[in-house]
Design an enzyme around this catalytic site. Structure first.
Site, PDB file in Angstrom:
ATOM      1  N   TYR A 117      -8.205   4.528  17.917  1.00  0.00           N
ATOM      2  CA  TYR A 117      -6.872   4.958  17.091  1.00  0.00           C
ATOM      3  C   TYR A 117      -7.199   6.832  17.041  1.00  0.00           C
ATOM      4  CZ  TYR A 117      -5.922   5.607  12.097  1.00  0.00           C
ATOM      5  OH  TYR A 117      -5.202   6.187  11.011  1.00  0.00           O
ATOM      6  N   ARG A 172       1.022  -1.258  -0.080  1.00  0.00           N
ATOM      7  CA  ARG A 172      -0.272  -0.206  -0.023  1.00  0.00           C
ATOM      8  C   ARG A 172       1.044   1.122   0.186  1.00  0.00           C
ATOM      9  NH1 ARG A 172      -5.302  -0.889   0.860  1.00  0.00           N
ATOM     10  NH2 ARG A 172      -5.128   1.106   2.445  1.00  0.00           N
ATOM     11  N   ASP A 210      -2.562  11.394   9.962  1.00  0.00           N
ATOM     12  CA  ASP A 210      -4.165  10.164   9.656  1.00  0.00           C
ATOM     13  C   ASP A 210      -4.649  12.041  10.093  1.00  0.00           C
ATOM     14  OD1 ASP A 210      -7.357   9.955   9.220  1.00  0.00           O
ATOM     15  OD2 ASP A 210      -6.477   8.180   9.504  1.00  0.00           O
TER      16      ASP A 210
END
Length: 246
Positions: free
Chosen positions: A157, A18, A144
């Site tokens: 997370y 990825r 993120d």
């Protein structure tokens, strides 16, 4: 320690698949020798290493480790130095992603998600810092957008990635002026391995001003820039998200 390589060397965690594999290909094409870390993707790591080595012999080392095992992390840096004699960059790309709906969260969930997403980047950066300082090197953390804009049902997370954002800025202070530390926060680049419904995909793209899914190459280009070209940039988070955070 091995004799000093004539090319800069970067350790990339989670490099077999990825985004990690895309980063590895881009850095290798730009002239970097690589230490490719993987946990369970041995076949993918070997295939990638073989392709890169065919393009430039003796330019790749693969290493295996579970990043949740903190005691294993200094050995990754040692392996890089034993093979290449130097370390110029560290890309903390490896991540662990799983939902944790409130009411179901366990201590094991906390440990699994924070160990890889927050603790490992800290301990690996700490282990790599002396070698990076010797080369005026750089660290890039893959973050993120959910660290700053949490995703429902994924509290642990999001907290772990939020800690990594703070870590990026803290290390930028701790390691200056010898080592620069920055982060890249991707938007929608690759859908999760488990898939995502069409309605959910459409909703995400509707909130993205550029109106499309990003490419792995977009992330890899940002990482390369931060490692090689951004000589006066440290402590920054580069959002590569098509404007979604707007």
């Amino acid at each position: 320690m091995a004799s000093l390589s004539s090319r800069p060397v970067v350790l990339v965690t989670g490099a077999a698949r990825r985004i990690g594999a895309g980063i590895a290909r881009t850095l290798h094409a730009a002239g970097y020798d690589l230490v490719l870390h993987h946990r369970a993707s041995s076949a993918e790591a070997a295939t990638l290493a073989a392709a890169l080595t065919a393009a430039r012999p003796d330019s790749v080392l693969t290493v295996q480790a579970d990043l949740a095992d903190g005691a294993r992390l200094p050995a990754l840096v040692d392996a890089a130095l034993d093979r290449f004699g130097r370390l110029d960059g560290l890309v903390n790309n490896a991540s662990n992603f799983a939902p944790t709906p409130l009411g179901t969260i366990t201590p094991a969930d906390w440990e699994a998600l924070t160990a890889v997403n927050a603790r490992a980047p800290l301990l690996l950066s700490q282990a790599a810092a002396p070698a990076l300082a010797a080369r005026q090197g750089a660290i890039v953390n893959l973050l993120d957008l959910y660290a700053e804009h949490p995703l429902a049902g994924h509290a642990v997370y999001c907290m772990a990635k939020g800690a990594q954002v703070t870590l990026t800025r803290a290390l930028a202070l701790e390691l200056a002026p010898q080592v620069r530390v920055n982060g890249v926060a991707p938007g929608a680049i690759l859908w999760p391995d488990g898939g995502k419904g069409e309605a959910a995909r459409a909703a995400i793209l509707a909130r993205t001003p550029l109106g499309r899914l990003g490419r792995v190459e977009d992330i890899a280009a940002a990482v390369l820039w931060l490692l090689r070209d951004a000589a006066f940039v440290t402590g920054e988070i580069v959002h590569v998200d098509g404007g979604r955070t707007l």
